[in-house]
Scaffold this active site. Sequence first.
Site, short mmCIF file in Angstrom:
data_model
loop_
_atom_site.label_atom_id
_atom_site.label_comp_id
_atom_site.label_asym_id
_atom_site.label_seq_id
_atom_site.Cartn_x
_atom_site.Cartn_y
_atom_site.Cartn_z
N TRP B 19 0.83 -1.19 0.00
CA TRP B 19 0.00 0.00 0.00
C TRP B 19 0.88 1.26 0.00
CZ3 TRP B 19 -3.62 2.19 -2.05
CH2 TRP B 19 -4.52 3.08 -1.47
N ARG B 39 13.01 1.41 5.87
CA ARG B 39 14.02 0.97 6.82
C ARG B 39 14.65 -0.37 6.44
NH1 ARG B 39 10.75 -0.87 12.30
NH2 ARG B 39 9.71 -2.65 11.34
N GLY B 143 -10.23 3.84 1.32
CA GLY B 143 -11.13 3.43 0.25
C GLY B 143 -10.92 1.97 -0.09
N SER B 145 -9.36 -0.56 -1.82
CA SER B 145 -8.13 -0.37 -2.58
C SER B 145 -7.17 -1.52 -2.43
CB SER B 145 -7.46 0.91 -2.11
OG SER B 145 -7.42 0.94 -0.69
N ALA B 147 -4.01 -2.75 -3.34
CA ALA B 147 -2.87 -1.98 -3.82
C ALA B 147 -2.47 -2.41 -5.24
CB ALA B 147 -1.69 -2.14 -2.87
N LYS B 198 -14.28 -3.36 9.48
CA LYS B 198 -14.41 -4.26 8.32
C LYS B 198 -13.41 -5.42 8.40
CE LYS B 198 -10.87 -3.17 5.46
NZ LYS B 198 -10.16 -1.91 5.53
N ARG B 262 -5.97 -11.00 4.34
CA ARG B 262 -5.32 -11.70 5.45
C ARG B 262 -6.30 -12.03 6.55
NH1 ARG B 262 -1.13 -8.13 4.85
NH2 ARG B 262 -1.93 -6.77 6.46
N VAL B 286 0.54 -10.67 11.08
CA VAL B 286 -0.69 -10.77 11.87
C VAL B 286 -1.79 -9.96 11.18
CG1 VAL B 286 -1.77 -10.32 14.08
CG2 VAL B 286 0.59 -11.09 13.99
N GLU B 288 -4.86 -7.60 10.73
CA GLU B 288 -5.34 -6.43 11.49
C GLU B 288 -6.57 -6.76 12.33
OE1 GLU B 288 -3.79 -3.59 11.37
OE2 GLU B 288 -2.91 -3.25 9.38
#
Lengths: 335, 335
Positions: B19, B39, B143, B145, B147, B198, B262, B286, B288
Amino acid sequence: MEYKIGTGARCAVIGYGSWATAIVGLLAANGQRVGWYVRNPEVLESLRTEGRNPRYLSDLEFDRDRIAPSDDLDGVVHDADIVILATPSAYLKDFLAPLTVPLRDKFIVSAIKGIVPGDYQTVVEYIHDHYGLSYKQIGLFTGPSHAEEVSRGKLSYLTVVCTDPGNAQRIGEKFAGGNIRLSYSTDLYGIEYGAILKNIYALAVGLAVGLGYGDNFLAVLIANSAGEMTRFLEESYPDKRDTQVSAYLGDLLVTCYSVYSRNRRLGLLIGHGCTVKSALNEMTMVAEGYFAADCIRHINARHKVDMPIAETVYRVLYEGAPARRSMQELTTKLI
Amino acid sequence: MEYKIGTGARCAVIGYGSWATAIVGLLAANGQRVGWYVRNPEVLESLRTEGRNPRYLSDLEFDRDRIAPSDDLDGVVHDADIVILATPSAYLKDFLAPLTVPLRDKFIVSAIKGIVPGDYQTVVEYIHDHYGLSYKQIGLFTGPSHAEEVSRGKLSYLTVVCTDPGNAQRIGEKFAGGNIRLSYSTDLYGIEYGAILKNIYALAVGLAVGLGYGDNFLAVLIANSAGEMTRFLEESYPDKRDTQVSAYLGDLLVTCYSVYSRNRRLGLLIGHGCTVKSALNEMTMVAEGYFAADCIRHINARHKVDMPIAETVYRVLYEGAPARRSMQELTTKLI
């Protein structure tokens, strides 16, 4: 006129497609003997001798003592208190043409999600007008219901809609069973129009898929379709209704996301570049959304609700508007 | 404090997942030079030498003059006016740990759909509390999306959310382009919580699929999820909002119906019979929804909104409730 359905009311089903067959399956599983008007001789014969519909849901085996298939429409209707209509909406008039028995003392349940072509009327409105029945003796049986899943015992939510909650309960009892959850509603107008609109939206989804739009856009199109449906219902017939439940949004979702939907397939063919005429010729049966797009536009001329999605489908199907450009224009109207 | 974003404001992106990479792609396509905190040494090296992220959206080729990838977080933030957070929410604190440059004169945009584990806070709330920023200088970019679709130029609708519509417009201009449609909103609370919820619902969908439920039921579950989301937002933070648009329902649909989600995958594994622990071990990252289920339950202890779906997911994930029986109980609460 009040109309109270009694507990011993007998049911009959009109039609022999997959949804009609699944409905007879549910009623028969509940121990009732179900009247069943089947005008197709091959299907009728097979039901009588083998207890199977060879054309639709042919895995479903009926106990022959529990079904009374017949090609005598008058006889079937005469013996029933509740007549359940489950034909394709395009053929409803044709199916009912031989009827001479009056319907005035019957309760009619429409399990049809569509409009009666040519009359700009929903099935409920048509029965009301054409047979002079009160809205109090007409109901709906609906929900997100692939007939195949219902007949295979996959958990399904079905909604019975009657202006009188007592009647809805009486009807619901006939269908109650292991893998059916029943809901009840009095919103005859909203649920019938919602079920009709969703066919137009499934057609729009097919168009978008055919034109190469991706999942991000489909989600936007379907979310806006849900909004357009809610807006149409609220502006054309205000009522306290929550559309984010199975009978409205659930039915919209199962249809729009189903790759088996006839409406989606019609849109897909046109999106791929078929002319409307050749796409219609490709289909073995006309998609409900085709008639619905014309009917809703006619009805909305009165209500003037902002319906960019239904309007786009109408223009592509009936006014020769090019699919690609029409969909591009639609994308600027969604949020 | 008022905060007005100027037209020449410079953007920086924090994160290097798909994303984040798609977002940099949109900004860079608009001709800006984008600061980019990366990073990971391998990703950084490849961006510098080849203009490509080898881990995510590796097809996307950046004009190297338009990106300024760096592993110096302070430098990246220092040079930016708008800092866009696009890390997984679970690692946000970790990503921001090296920061010593103050954020007080920056505008922060969260493109993260999740909560900050351990703090029972959304990203917006965390930035507000932890860095002492006003809600007027925090926004969202959200939105439906995937990616991959955004970066391949598939039409996508994205929403910029700021309490000040002028700021939202300024940010939106940075993303405007051929295949992006921008919407604007001031509903910082509702859109962020909707995006978090969601993920819980996608997890519930995965559970149902894993347990063998069919498309009829999924449609009912998702319709009721939409209703539960709307109810939570309206009862916890009343506002005039229409949730049947891309930023709320659209985002819910794309996630719930995506087989790549996921969250859905975590639910699926548990539905198939994995223990929660082994399912979490199976995942490379993990989901969300795992943190969200705990956080929403904690927050809802205050609001007491009826949330049977989120509650079921919580009990399965955190209290060892058996998935099959919990889902069966849930089916009696949906309509």
